[in-house]
Write a protein that holds these residues in place. Structure first.
Motif, PDB file in Angstrom:
ATOM      1  N   GLY A  16       1.302   7.660  -6.254  1.00  0.00           N
ATOM      2  CA  GLY A  16       1.637   7.135  -7.574  1.00  0.00           C
ATOM      3  C   GLY A  16       0.820   7.798  -8.657  1.00  0.00           C
ATOM      4  O   GLY A  16       0.170   8.821  -8.435  1.00  0.00           O
ATOM      5  N   ARG A  17       0.829   7.206  -9.839  1.00  0.00           N
ATOM      6  CA  ARG A  17       0.039   7.726 -10.954  1.00  0.00           C
ATOM      7  C   ARG A  17      -1.433   7.472 -10.669  1.00  0.00           C
ATOM      8  O   ARG A  17      -1.848   6.342 -10.455  1.00  0.00           O
ATOM      9  CB  ARG A  17       0.466   7.030 -12.253  1.00  0.00           C
ATOM     10  N   TYR A  18      -2.229   8.534 -10.723  1.00  0.00           N
ATOM     11  CA  TYR A  18      -3.632   8.429 -10.321  1.00  0.00           C
ATOM     12  C   TYR A  18      -4.515   8.042 -11.501  1.00  0.00           C
ATOM     13  O   TYR A  18      -4.426   8.625 -12.579  1.00  0.00           O
ATOM     14  CB  TYR A  18      -4.121   9.763  -9.751  1.00  0.00           C
ATOM     15  N   ARG A  19      -5.353   7.027 -11.288  1.00  0.00           N
ATOM     16  CA  ARG A  19      -6.350   6.606 -12.273  1.00  0.00           C
ATOM     17  C   ARG A  19      -7.717   6.957 -11.715  1.00  0.00           C
ATOM     18  O   ARG A  19      -8.162   6.392 -10.715  1.00  0.00           O
ATOM     19  CB  ARG A  19      -6.237   5.117 -12.550  1.00  0.00           C
ATOM     20  N   GLU A  20      -8.402   7.885 -12.377  1.00  0.00           N
ATOM     21  CA  GLU A  20      -9.651   8.422 -11.837  1.00  0.00           C
ATOM     22  C   GLU A  20     -10.764   7.392 -11.788  1.00  0.00           C
ATOM     23  O   GLU A  20     -11.552   7.355 -10.826  1.00  0.00           O
ATOM     24  CB  GLU A  20     -10.105   9.619 -12.671  1.00  0.00           C
ATOM     25  N   SER A  21     -10.865   6.540 -12.802  1.00  0.00           N
ATOM     26  CA  SER A  21     -12.016   5.638 -12.891  1.00  0.00           C
ATOM     27  C   SER A  21     -12.163   4.756 -11.658  1.00  0.00           C
ATOM     28  O   SER A  21     -13.271   4.508 -11.188  1.00  0.00           O
ATOM     29  CB  SER A  21     -11.908   4.773 -14.150  1.00  0.00           C
ATOM     30  N   GLY A  22     -11.047   4.274 -11.130  1.00  0.00           N
ATOM     31  CA  GLY A  22     -11.109   3.439  -9.940  1.00  0.00           C
ATOM     32  C   GLY A  22     -10.673   4.155  -8.674  1.00  0.00           C
ATOM     33  O   GLY A  22     -10.667   3.562  -7.594  1.00  0.00           O
ATOM     34  N   GLU A  29      -7.610   5.155  -7.865  1.00  0.00           N
ATOM     35  CA  GLU A  29      -6.453   4.403  -7.365  1.00  0.00           C
ATOM     36  C   GLU A  29      -5.142   4.987  -7.873  1.00  0.00           C
ATOM     37  O   GLU A  29      -5.089   5.637  -8.912  1.00  0.00           O
ATOM     38  CB  GLU A  29      -6.564   2.943  -7.823  1.00  0.00           C
ATOM     39  N   ASN A  30      -4.081   4.708  -7.107  1.00  0.00           N
ATOM     40  CA  ASN A  30      -2.729   5.106  -7.476  1.00  0.00           C
ATOM     41  C   ASN A  30      -1.937   3.866  -7.897  1.00  0.00           C
ATOM     42  O   ASN A  30      -1.962   2.845  -7.213  1.00  0.00           O
ATOM     43  CB  ASN A  30      -2.045   5.806  -6.303  1.00  0.00           C
ATOM     44  N   LEU A  31      -1.221   3.988  -9.012  1.00  0.00           N
ATOM     45  CA  LEU A  31      -0.547   2.848  -9.613  1.00  0.00           C
ATOM     46  C   LEU A  31       0.858   3.234 -10.056  1.00  0.00           C
ATOM     47  O   LEU A  31       1.270   4.383  -9.939  1.00  0.00           O
ATOM     48  CB  LEU A  31      -1.351   2.354 -10.829  1.00  0.00           C
ATOM     49  N   GLY A  32       1.578   2.250 -10.575  1.00  0.00           N
ATOM     50  CA  GLY A  32       2.857   2.525 -11.202  1.00  0.00           C
ATOM     51  C   GLY A  32       4.055   2.374 -10.282  1.00  0.00           C
ATOM     52  O   GLY A  32       3.935   1.959  -9.122  1.00  0.00           O
ATOM     53  N   PRO A  33       5.264   2.729 -10.794  1.00  0.00           N
ATOM     54  CA  PRO A  33       6.510   2.515 -10.047  1.00  0.00           C
ATOM     55  C   PRO A  33       6.560   3.215  -8.699  1.00  0.00           C
ATOM     56  O   PRO A  33       7.112   2.662  -7.737  1.00  0.00           O
ATOM     57  CB  PRO A  33       7.577   3.070 -10.997  1.00  0.00           C
ATOM     58  N   ILE A  34       5.989   4.407  -8.591  1.00  0.00           N
ATOM     59  CA  ILE A  34       6.011   5.112  -7.299  1.00  0.00           C
ATOM     60  C   ILE A  34       5.190   4.343  -6.266  1.00  0.00           C
ATOM     61  O   ILE A  34       5.606   4.193  -5.106  1.00  0.00           O
ATOM     62  CB  ILE A  34       5.489   6.547  -7.458  1.00  0.00           C
ATOM     63  N   ALA A  35       4.028   3.858  -6.673  1.00  0.00           N
ATOM     64  CA  ALA A  35       3.196   3.075  -5.754  1.00  0.00           C
ATOM     65  C   ALA A  35       3.911   1.800  -5.319  1.00  0.00           C
ATOM     66  O   ALA A  35       3.895   1.433  -4.133  1.00  0.00           O
ATOM     67  CB  ALA A  35       1.860   2.743  -6.413  1.00  0.00           C
ATOM     68  N   ILE A  36       4.550   1.126  -6.257  1.00  0.00           N
ATOM     69  CA  ILE A  36       5.285  -0.101  -5.932  1.00  0.00           C
ATOM     70  C   ILE A  36       6.412   0.199  -4.953  1.00  0.00           C
ATOM     71  O   ILE A  36       6.614  -0.532  -3.957  1.00  0.00           O
ATOM     72  CB  ILE A  36       5.840  -0.752  -7.208  1.00  0.00           C
ATOM     73  N   GLU A  37       7.152   1.271  -5.194  1.00  0.00           N
ATOM     74  CA  GLU A  37       8.267   1.632  -4.303  1.00  0.00           C
ATOM     75  C   GLU A  37       7.767   1.945  -2.904  1.00  0.00           C
ATOM     76  O   GLU A  37       8.365   1.530  -1.910  1.00  0.00           O
ATOM     77  CB  GLU A  37       9.012   2.826  -4.893  1.00  0.00           C
ATOM     78  N   GLN A  38       6.654   2.658  -2.801  1.00  0.00           N
ATOM     79  CA  GLN A  38       6.136   3.010  -1.477  1.00  0.00           C
ATOM     80  C   GLN A  38       5.623   1.784  -0.732  1.00  0.00           C
ATOM     81  O   GLN A  38       5.753   1.696   0.495  1.00  0.00           O
ATOM     82  CB  GLN A  38       5.043   4.069  -1.611  1.00  0.00           C
ATOM     83  N   LEU A  39       5.024   0.855  -1.439  1.00  0.00           N
ATOM     84  CA  LEU A  39       4.547  -0.364  -0.779  1.00  0.00           C
ATOM     85  C   LEU A  39       5.680  -1.127  -0.111  1.00  0.00           C
ATOM     86  O   LEU A  39       5.477  -1.779   0.920  1.00  0.00           O
ATOM     87  CB  LEU A  39       3.839  -1.271  -1.789  1.00  0.00           C
ATOM     88  N   ALA A  44      -2.316  -5.819 -11.132  1.00  0.00           N
ATOM     89  CA  ALA A  44      -1.685  -7.090 -10.775  1.00  0.00           C
ATOM     90  C   ALA A  44      -0.336  -6.852 -10.091  1.00  0.00           C
ATOM     91  O   ALA A  44       0.022  -7.566  -9.141  1.00  0.00           O
ATOM     92  CB  ALA A  44      -1.498  -7.956 -12.018  1.00  0.00           C
ATOM     93  N   GLU A  45       0.420  -5.856 -10.550  1.00  0.00           N
ATOM     94  CA  GLU A  45       1.703  -5.526  -9.920  1.00  0.00           C
ATOM     95  C   GLU A  45       1.516  -5.082  -8.477  1.00  0.00           C
ATOM     96  O   GLU A  45       2.290  -5.469  -7.592  1.00  0.00           O
ATOM     97  CB  GLU A  45       2.402  -4.427 -10.710  1.00  0.00           C
ATOM     98  N   ILE A  46       0.491  -4.269  -8.238  1.00  0.00           N
ATOM     99  CA  ILE A  46       0.191  -3.825  -6.874  1.00  0.00           C
ATOM    100  C   ILE A  46      -0.138  -5.024  -5.988  1.00  0.00           C
ATOM    101  O   ILE A  46       0.373  -5.159  -4.858  1.00  0.00           O
ATOM    102  CB  ILE A  46      -0.984  -2.826  -6.879  1.00  0.00           C
ATOM    103  N   ALA A  47      -0.992  -5.910  -6.477  1.00  0.00           N
ATOM    104  CA  ALA A  47      -1.386  -7.082  -5.691  1.00  0.00           C
ATOM    105  C   ALA A  47      -0.192  -7.967  -5.375  1.00  0.00           C
ATOM    106  O   ALA A  47      -0.050  -8.469  -4.248  1.00  0.00           O
ATOM    107  CB  ALA A  47      -2.462  -7.867  -6.439  1.00  0.00           C
ATOM    108  N   ARG A  48       0.683  -8.170  -6.346  1.00  0.00           N
ATOM    109  CA  ARG A  48       1.864  -9.012  -6.112  1.00  0.00           C
ATOM    110  C   ARG A  48       2.757  -8.420  -5.031  1.00  0.00           C
ATOM    111  O   ARG A  48       3.295  -9.152  -4.183  1.00  0.00           O
ATOM    112  CB  ARG A  48       2.641  -9.206  -7.414  1.00  0.00           C
TER     113      ARG A  48
END
Length: 260
Positions: A147-153, A155-165, A193-197
Motif C-alpha cells: 500500500g501507500r508507505y508512511r515512513e514515520s511509522g 507502515e503501509n496504508l490506504g485502499p491497496i492495503a485494505i484490499e490485500q487484507l 483506524a481503517e486498517i484496524a477495522r
C-alpha cells in the motif's frame, strides 16, 4: 550448546530479568566471560539488547524495529516499561500454529519484539518493522501487506492495503489503539483506524493492547465497540465504571505482570 543457541538464551535471560551481568550470564551458560562479552557485542550490534558496563540490558522500546525519527519514535519512548510488560503478557497468549493480524503501533512493535522469540506463527501485518521482527521467529511465516508507505511509522496504508487484507483470514487480530472508552476503542489516525477495522472483520478473535493512559483519552475515529473486543491486555486496572462496562460487554481484561 551452539553459539546461536547461547546467544538466543542470552536474549531470553535479559528479557526475563531486564538486566544481567556478564558474570551471571557466564555462570548460567557455562561460558567464559570473554565469550559472553563477544556475544553481547554482537547482539548489541543487531539491536537485540544494549551492552552496558559489566553486562547487558533491554534496548529502548521498539529500537529493534529501526523506525524513522518523528512523532512515532517519540511515542515509543513514552510508557516504555508498561508497553514491554503488556507485550510480554500478550505474547504468552499465542501458540505455534496460530495466525495473527498485527497492526502498526508503538505497543504492537514491542509485541513484535516478543514474537521474534516465538515459534511457528503466521503473522499478517502492514508494518515493515513488525514484519522484520516477526520473521525472526523460528518456523514463523510473515505476510507484509502493501500500500501507500508512511515512513514515520514504517507502515503501509490506504485502499491497496485494505484490499490485500481482505484476502486473508486469521485466528486473531492484535491491535493497538489511541483510546478506549465506554463506547469502544478509537484512534487518532483515519487510515490506521481503517486498517484496524478490516483486521477485526477478517479475524475470529480480537486482542487489544493498551497501557493505562489510553483510558484517559478519546480518539477521533471509531475502531470498534467494546462488544467486538475479546481481550484487553493492559498494565493497570481500568477505572471502576470502565471495568463494569468491559464486564458487561464480555471483554476479558488481562493485567501485565499477572500469572500467565
Amino acid at each position: 550448546m551452539t553459539p546461536r543457541q547461547r546467544r538466543d538464551r542470552i536474549v531470553e535471560l535479559v528479557r526475563q530479568h531486564e538486566r544481567m551481568s556478564v558474570d551471571a550470564l557466564a555462570e548460567q551458560l557455562a561460558a567464559s566471560r570473554e565469550t559472553i562479552r563477544r556475544d553481547l557485542a554482537e547482539l548489541d550490534g543487531r539491536g537485540w539488547l544494549r551492552k552496558v558496563h559489566g553486562g547487558a540490558s533491554l534496548p529502548e522500546p521498539g529500537s529493534q524495529g529501526r523506525v524513522a525519527e518523528g512523532p512515532f519514535s517519540e511515542r515509543l519512548r513514552e510508557n516504555g516499561p508498561a508497553k514491554r510488560a503488556i507485550a510480554r503478557r500478550a505474547a504468552a497468549l499465542f501458540r505455534p500454529g496460530d495466525s495473527l493480524f498485527v497492526d502498526t503501533g508503538t505497543t504492537t512493535l514491542c509485541f513484535a519484539e516478543e514474537l521474534a522469540l516465538a515459534r511457528g506463527l503466521t503473522v499478517i501485518t502492514n508494518s515493515t518493522p513488525i514484519a522484520a521482527l516477526a520473521a525472526r521467529g523460528e518456523g514463523s511465516t510473515v505476510f507484509l501487506i502493501g500500500g501507500r508507505y508512511r515512513e514515520s511509522g514504517g507502515e503501509n496504508l490506504g485502499p491497496i492495503a485494505i484490499e490485500q487484507l481482505q484476502r486473508f483470514h486469521a485466528l486473531h487480530a492484535v491491535l493497538t489503539i489511541g483510546a478506549i472508552g465506554r463506547d469502544g476503542v478509537s484512534d487518532f489516525d483515519e487510515a490506521e483506524a481503517e486498517i484496524a477495522r478490516m483486521m477485526i472483520r477478517q479475524a475470529r478473535s480480537v486482542t487489544v493492547l493498551a497501557d493505562g493512559s489510553k483510558f484517559a483519552g478519546a480518539g477521533i475515529f471509531s475502531v470498534a465497540p467494546l462488544a467486538e473486543i475479546d481481550r484487553l491486555v493492559t498494565d493497570a486496572p481500568p477505572p471502576a465504571a470502565m471495568a463494569d462496562r468491559l464486564i458487561a460487554d464480555g471483554v476479558e481484561v488481562l493485567l501485565a505482570g499477572a500469572a500467565t
